[in-house]
Design an enzyme around this catalytic site. Structure first.
Site, mmCIF file in Angstrom:
data_model
loop_
_atom_site.group_PDB
_atom_site.id
_atom_site.type_symbol
_atom_site.label_atom_id
_atom_site.label_comp_id
_atom_site.label_asym_id
_atom_site.label_seq_id
_atom_site.Cartn_x
_atom_site.Cartn_y
_atom_site.Cartn_z
ATOM 1 N N CYS A 47 0.849 -1.199 0.000
ATOM 2 C CA CYS A 47 0.000 0.000 0.000
ATOM 3 C C CYS A 47 0.878 1.240 0.000
ATOM 4 O O CYS A 47 1.942 1.237 0.604
ATOM 5 C CB CYS A 47 -0.864 0.054 1.257
ATOM 6 S SG CYS A 47 -2.081 -1.258 1.376
ATOM 7 N N GLN A 51 -10.191 -10.367 -11.851
ATOM 8 C CA GLN A 51 -10.090 -9.116 -11.101
ATOM 9 C C GLN A 51 -10.034 -9.389 -9.595
ATOM 10 O O GLN A 51 -10.734 -10.273 -9.107
ATOM 11 C CB GLN A 51 -11.280 -8.206 -11.406
ATOM 12 C CG GLN A 51 -11.232 -7.569 -12.787
ATOM 13 C CD GLN A 51 -10.198 -6.454 -12.908
ATOM 14 O OE1 GLN A 51 -9.429 -6.165 -11.997
ATOM 15 N NE2 GLN A 51 -10.170 -5.836 -14.080
ATOM 16 N N TYR A 54 -8.862 -9.054 -24.944
ATOM 17 C CA TYR A 54 -8.194 -9.296 -23.653
ATOM 18 C C TYR A 54 -9.264 -9.761 -22.659
ATOM 19 O O TYR A 54 -9.418 -9.193 -21.580
ATOM 20 C CB TYR A 54 -7.513 -8.025 -23.121
ATOM 21 C CG TYR A 54 -6.619 -7.315 -24.105
ATOM 22 C CD1 TYR A 54 -5.268 -7.615 -24.182
ATOM 23 C CD2 TYR A 54 -7.133 -6.338 -24.963
ATOM 24 C CE1 TYR A 54 -4.436 -6.956 -25.083
ATOM 25 C CE2 TYR A 54 -6.308 -5.681 -25.864
ATOM 26 C CZ TYR A 54 -4.971 -5.984 -25.913
ATOM 27 O OH TYR A 54 -4.161 -5.330 -26.798
ATOM 28 N N GLU A 85 -8.354 -13.772 -26.273
ATOM 29 C CA GLU A 85 -7.495 -13.849 -25.085
ATOM 30 C C GLU A 85 -6.281 -14.712 -25.414
ATOM 31 O O GLU A 85 -6.399 -15.710 -26.103
ATOM 32 C CB GLU A 85 -8.311 -14.454 -23.929
ATOM 33 C CG GLU A 85 -7.531 -15.028 -22.778
ATOM 34 C CD GLU A 85 -6.689 -14.015 -22.006
ATOM 35 O OE1 GLU A 85 -7.185 -12.910 -21.712
ATOM 36 O OE2 GLU A 85 -5.526 -14.339 -21.714
ATOM 37 N N CYS A 119 -6.152 -0.388 -16.583
ATOM 38 C CA CYS A 119 -5.597 -0.366 -15.225
ATOM 39 C C CYS A 119 -4.371 0.528 -15.171
ATOM 40 O O CYS A 119 -3.667 0.561 -14.167
ATOM 41 C CB CYS A 119 -5.240 -1.781 -14.774
ATOM 42 S SG CYS A 119 -4.093 -2.603 -15.867
HETATM 43 N N1 SAH Z 1 -11.221 -8.635 -19.246
HETATM 44 C C1 SAH Z 1 -10.740 -9.628 -18.334
HETATM 45 C C2 SAH Z 1 -9.210 -9.724 -18.303
HETATM 46 C C3 SAH Z 1 -8.441 -8.436 -18.234
HETATM 47 S S1 SAH Z 1 -6.738 -8.595 -17.831
HETATM 48 C C4 SAH Z 1 -11.297 -9.398 -16.955
HETATM 49 O O1 SAH Z 1 -11.872 -8.349 -16.671
HETATM 50 O O2 SAH Z 1 -11.170 -10.295 -16.120
HETATM 51 C C5 SAH Z 1 -5.945 -8.647 -19.358
HETATM 52 C C6 SAH Z 1 -5.997 -9.981 -20.049
HETATM 53 O O3 SAH Z 1 -5.326 -9.843 -21.290
HETATM 54 C C7 SAH Z 1 -5.329 -11.136 -19.330
HETATM 55 O O4 SAH Z 1 -6.225 -12.218 -19.256
HETATM 56 C C8 SAH Z 1 -4.127 -11.487 -20.228
HETATM 57 O O5 SAH Z 1 -3.848 -12.868 -20.249
HETATM 58 C C9 SAH Z 1 -4.598 -11.035 -21.566
HETATM 59 N N2 SAH Z 1 -3.598 -10.641 -22.580
HETATM 60 C C10 SAH Z 1 -2.375 -10.114 -22.389
HETATM 61 N N3 SAH Z 1 -1.823 -9.784 -23.567
HETATM 62 C C11 SAH Z 1 -2.711 -10.103 -24.534
HETATM 63 C C12 SAH Z 1 -2.733 -9.984 -25.959
HETATM 64 N N4 SAH Z 1 -1.698 -9.455 -26.617
HETATM 65 N N5 SAH Z 1 -3.826 -10.393 -26.616
HETATM 66 C C13 SAH Z 1 -4.887 -10.918 -25.959
HETATM 67 N N6 SAH Z 1 -4.933 -11.069 -24.620
HETATM 68 C C14 SAH Z 1 -3.853 -10.654 -23.915
#
Ligand code: SAH
Length: 450
Positions: free
Chosen positions: A80, A282, A311, A332, A407
């Site tokens: 933190c 998350q 993603y 993904e 993020c």
């Molecule tokens: N939308 C999801 C995951 C977000 S985190 C949620 O809310 O839970 C980002 C995600 O992108 C992760 O699962 C990671 O494995 C994936 N990722 C990372 N680089 C990537 C790429 N180049 N293409 C597709 N997915 C990717």
């Protein structure tokens, strides 16, 4: 100016890492632990060419946004960084971080950013804990890394974690001591247990424990499992993750379930999700629902649209969208997550979502070349943001709306700048506080075709 000098400094701003910023004779000084609006006597601890770093010796004027940190190891722990601020002050700070990034990196002068949506109760919100394990002075310890170091701070309990994670950590480390399970040594690469990772389902209270180890054959494992499941009956799954790497990456690529279920089941809103050990999920389930509902609202669906969820992880946002869309396509890169996403669609009786495995910047151009078009594109990339090849294809595809979940405000600002230069307008920026007491901030942004 030199080390150990003491100056009276007015704190007129803050860095994005929450250091106070002041000036001494035109030189910027970053003051650890000081808040904007405060006046301090600060001791210089480092002098560089264009700036200096200082530590507060005495407060001459205190901000109303200051509070006593609740954690006894706050100053040392790297987890933190905002515990010296009231929650209200933290939200204001994060709002400014987002606005600054959009103005400075994105070039969006005077942009309106909605107030950050905070938590009603910002304590014990994390569903995932990663405790590094090492040999301490009086036996094995598991805790959190100290700021900018790999020294482990052995704290009894952490105020942002679920109490179940803390219980697991304490039982495992006690068992490791008694069973003499060798702990990993970062320097020599010897030993077995590297990390204790927990995931908690806030919907059911169930816990998955991932033991990160250098090899499958862990002496005393059966007894460790028995103790853990006896003393923490919420543990419904124990998984070994084999990691032989010599770097800082926590998880290796292979997993083996040694007790109970292969996945952890959680609910977000009205949907059920199976979470596999290597998949992203998350960490703050309460705020995740707030975030996803905003994303769905921004998507503005009427029921006929084709939506890309890029993603997509285990398909969480995809399935939130699916009920309101014609068709959802998730992309993904982690195969295990794609598998989970496909299963999650089935479990929730959703038949209009399909998932592709691969990098978004490779899969989407291919889908586009095959004639596929999206009306709405949702992206939720990791900290480094979207690859430019992806942004380029998105612009070619001309969706009506883009919903960007981020993020990291700095890569968000960079990517929005690209979209703004290519026929898109930023309509609404909504930060959501997924990570109270830390400097991290999540945003969801609505972008529409001009
Ligand atoms: N939308 C999801 C995951 C977000 S985190 C949620 O809310 O839970 C980002 C995600 O992108 C992760 O699962 C990671 O494995 C994936 N990722 C990372 N680089 C990537 C790429 N180049 N293409 C597709 N997915 C990717």
């Amino acid at each position: 100016m030199k080390k150990n000098d003491i100056y009276e400094i007015e704190i007129t701003g803050m860095t994005h890492e929450a250091l106070g910023v002041g000036k001494v004779d035109d030189m910027a000084v970053f003051v650890q632990g000081a808040i904007e609006g405060e006046k301090v006597l600060a001791k210089i601890i480092k002098v560089a060419k264009n700036y200096a770093v200082a530590r507060v010796e005495q407060w001459l004027a205190v901000s109303p946004g200051r509070r006593e940190p609740f954690c006894p190891v706050y100053k040392r722990c790297g987890g933190c960084s905002l515990q010296h601020m009231t929650y209200c002050m933290q939200l204001k700070f994060k709002h400014r971080v987002v606005t600054d990034n959009l103005e400075r990196i994105g070039g969006f002068r005077g942009i309106h950013v909605n107030p950050v949506i905070g938590m009603e109760d910002p304590m014990n919100y994390r569903n995932k804990a990663q405790y590094p394990v090492s040999m301490g002075d009086s036996g094995p310890v598991a805790g959190f890394y100290a700021r900018r170091s790999h020294t482990i701070i052995d704290s009894e309990s952490c105020g942002i974690q679920h109490p179940g994670s803390e219980k697991v950590r304490n039982v495992v480390i006690d068992a490791v001591r008694k069973l003499k399970i060798p702990v990993y040594n970062e320097e020599t690469g010897e030993g077995i247990l590297r990390h204790i990772v927990t995931r908690v389902s806030y919907a059911t209270g169930d816990i998955m424990v991932i033991l990160v180890v250098t090899k499958e054959n862990v002496p005393g494992l059966d007894r460790l499992i028995r103790r853990l499941t006896d003393e923490v009956p919420q543990v419904k799954s124990i998984v070994l993750n084999i990691n032989k790497r010599r770097d800082n990456v926590i998880l290796g690529d292979t997993v083996k379930t040694v007790y109970g279920s292969d996945t952890l089941v959680d609910r977000l809103g009205h949907l059920t999700f199976h979470i596999s050990p290597l998949s992203f999920y998350q960490v703050n389930p309460v705020q995740t629902v707030v975030l996803y509902e905003k994303a769905v609202e921004f998507a503005g669906l009427t029921g006929s649209e084709t939506v890309f969820d890029l993603y997509c992880g285990i398909g969480t946002i995809s399935l939130f969208l699916a009920k309101k869309a014609g068709r959802v396509i998730g992309v993904e890169v982690v195969p295990e997550a794609v598998e989970a996403a496909t299963k999650n669609a089935k479990v929730n009786n959703i038949f209009n979502a399909e998932f592709f495995c691969g990098a978004a910047e490779e899969v989407v151009p291919r889908l586009y070349a095959d004639g596929m078009r999206a009306d709405v594109v949702v992206v939720d990339p990791p900290r480094k943001g979207c690859d430019e090849a992806l942004l380029e294809t998105m612009v070619k595809m001309q969706p009506e709306r883009i919903v960007y979940v981020s993020c990291n405000p700095s890569t968000l600002a960079r990517d929005l700048k690209y979209l703004a230069a290519n026929g898109y307008g930023v309509r609404e920026v909504q930060p959501v506080d997924l990570f109270p007491w830390t400097e991290h901030v999540e945003c969801v942004v609505l972008i529409t075709k001009l």
